[in-house]
Design a protein around this motif. Structure first.
Motif, mmCIF file in Angstrom:
data_model
loop_
_atom_site.group_PDB
_atom_site.id
_atom_site.type_symbol
_atom_site.label_atom_id
_atom_site.label_comp_id
_atom_site.label_asym_id
_atom_site.label_seq_id
_atom_site.Cartn_x
_atom_site.Cartn_y
_atom_site.Cartn_z
ATOM 1 N N SER A 145 43.178 55.422 50.027
ATOM 2 C CA SER A 145 43.380 55.356 48.574
ATOM 3 C C SER A 145 43.673 56.767 48.078
ATOM 4 N N ASN A 146 44.361 56.856 46.965
ATOM 5 C CA ASN A 146 44.698 58.173 46.411
ATOM 6 C C ASN A 146 43.451 58.983 46.089
ATOM 7 N N ASP A 147 42.423 58.333 45.536
ATOM 8 C CA ASP A 147 41.213 59.054 45.142
ATOM 9 C C ASP A 147 40.406 59.557 46.342
ATOM 10 N N ALA A 148 40.623 58.988 47.514
ATOM 11 C CA ALA A 148 39.888 59.413 48.708
ATOM 12 C C ALA A 148 40.594 60.537 49.453
ATOM 13 N N GLY A 149 41.828 60.823 49.104
ATOM 14 C CA GLY A 149 42.673 61.679 49.926
ATOM 15 C C GLY A 149 42.380 63.157 49.951
ATOM 16 N N ASN A 150 41.778 63.717 48.943
ATOM 17 C CA ASN A 150 41.616 65.171 48.898
ATOM 18 C C ASN A 150 40.239 65.632 49.346
ATOM 19 N N VAL A 194 35.856 68.727 44.949
ATOM 20 C CA VAL A 194 35.913 68.153 43.607
ATOM 21 C C VAL A 194 35.660 66.656 43.745
ATOM 22 N N ALA A 195 34.692 66.157 42.999
ATOM 23 C CA ALA A 195 34.321 64.746 43.103
ATOM 24 C C ALA A 195 35.499 63.836 42.751
ATOM 25 N N PRO A 196 35.667 62.751 43.514
ATOM 26 C CA PRO A 196 36.681 61.764 43.137
ATOM 27 C C PRO A 196 36.348 61.185 41.751
ATOM 28 N N PRO A 197 37.348 60.729 41.011
ATOM 29 C CA PRO A 197 37.097 60.227 39.659
ATOM 30 C C PRO A 197 36.260 58.951 39.649
ATOM 31 N N GLU A 198 35.681 58.680 38.506
ATOM 32 C CA GLU A 198 34.900 57.459 38.334
ATOM 33 C C GLU A 198 35.829 56.258 38.473
ATOM 34 N N GLY A 199 35.344 55.235 39.151
ATOM 35 C CA GLY A 199 36.141 54.028 39.345
ATOM 36 C C GLY A 199 35.396 53.039 40.212
ATOM 37 N N SER A 256 34.752 51.546 64.724
ATOM 38 C CA SER A 256 35.705 51.887 63.679
ATOM 39 C C SER A 256 35.529 50.911 62.531
ATOM 40 N N GLY A 257 36.055 51.265 61.377
ATOM 41 C CA GLY A 257 35.944 50.368 60.244
ATOM 42 C C GLY A 257 36.648 50.897 59.024
ATOM 43 N N THR A 258 36.479 50.171 57.948
ATOM 44 C CA THR A 258 37.016 50.550 56.651
ATOM 45 C C THR A 258 35.843 50.734 55.715
ATOM 46 N N SER A 259 35.869 51.794 54.944
ATOM 47 C CA SER A 259 34.781 52.091 54.030
ATOM 48 C C SER A 259 35.308 52.104 52.601
ATOM 49 N N THR A 260 34.565 51.447 51.706
ATOM 50 C CA THR A 260 34.950 51.381 50.301
ATOM 51 C C THR A 260 33.778 51.856 49.453
ATOM 52 N N HIS A 261 34.053 52.790 48.549
ATOM 53 C CA HIS A 261 33.033 53.346 47.672
ATOM 54 C C HIS A 261 33.562 53.392 46.253
ATOM 55 N N SER A 262 32.647 53.435 45.301
ATOM 56 C CA SER A 262 33.016 53.596 43.897
ATOM 57 C C SER A 262 32.695 55.021 43.475
ATOM 58 N N GLY A 263 33.722 55.748 43.042
ATOM 59 C CA GLY A 263 33.526 57.119 42.590
ATOM 60 C C GLY A 263 32.735 57.151 41.287
ATOM 61 N N THR A 264 31.910 58.192 41.146
ATOM 62 C CA THR A 264 31.104 58.348 39.928
ATOM 63 C C THR A 264 31.621 59.486 39.049
ATOM 64 N N GLY A 265 32.542 60.257 39.585
ATOM 65 C CA GLY A 265 33.011 61.430 38.869
ATOM 66 C C GLY A 265 32.165 62.660 39.147
ATOM 67 N N THR A 266 30.971 62.457 39.747
ATOM 68 C CA THR A 266 30.096 63.584 40.087
ATOM 69 C C THR A 266 29.719 63.610 41.574
ATOM 70 N N ALA A 267 29.751 62.461 42.247
ATOM 71 C CA ALA A 267 29.379 62.403 43.671
ATOM 72 C C ALA A 267 30.432 63.132 44.502
ATOM 73 N N THR A 268 29.988 64.098 45.303
ATOM 74 C CA THR A 268 30.909 64.886 46.127
ATOM 75 C C THR A 268 30.788 64.567 47.614
#
Length: 126
Positions: free
Chosen positions: A87-92, A109-114, A54-66
């Motif tokens: 995180s809110n951006d990971a939820g959908n 829908v790709a998560p927003p850039e961040g 198990s673990g925690t994963s952190t990514h940076s959204g690009t606005g296009t990566a799905t």
């Protein structure tokens, strides 16, 4: 005869409550689930063991990566995978797939850039 009817009604009510809870909670916990791993081994019998990571994963959204992938380190396809957005951006996310090396989270829908805006906890076991 009256007691049997009461027993049936009680069991029917229990089943109904379980089904309702499942419908409520199924979107909160997606079954099938990157960077930090914690190996765990639970002994079941002398010949049978369950391995899990198990673990925690952190990514940076690009606005296009799905999709975002996480190595699960099991060496074979997991039998059970769970992912929980933290995180809110990971939820959908739409769905999750796993193969012999990776767990991949897919979005319609790709998560927003961040920066580090897509985070989730994951669990995988054999």
């Amino acid at each position: 005869m009256r007691n049997r009817n009461n027993e049936f009604l009680i069991w029917a009510l229990i089943v109904l409550v379980v089904v309702i809870l499942w419908f409520i909670l199924r979107d909160k916990l997606k079954w099938v689930t990157t960077d930090t791993t914690t190996p765990r081994t639970t002994a079941k019998t002398a010949t049978e063991q369950t391995r899990s990571y198990s673990g925690t994963s952190t990514h940076s959204g690009t606005g296009t990566a799905t999709s975002f992938s996480v190595p699960h380190l099991l060496g074979e396809k997991p039998v059970f995978v769970q992912i929980t957005a933290t995180s809110n951006d990971a939820g959908n996310y739409d769905h999750v797939e796993a193969d012999t090396k990776l767990i991949t989270v897919f979005y319609k829908v790709a998560p927003p850039e961040g920066v580090n805006n897509v985070t989730f906890n994951w669990f995988a076991s054999l």
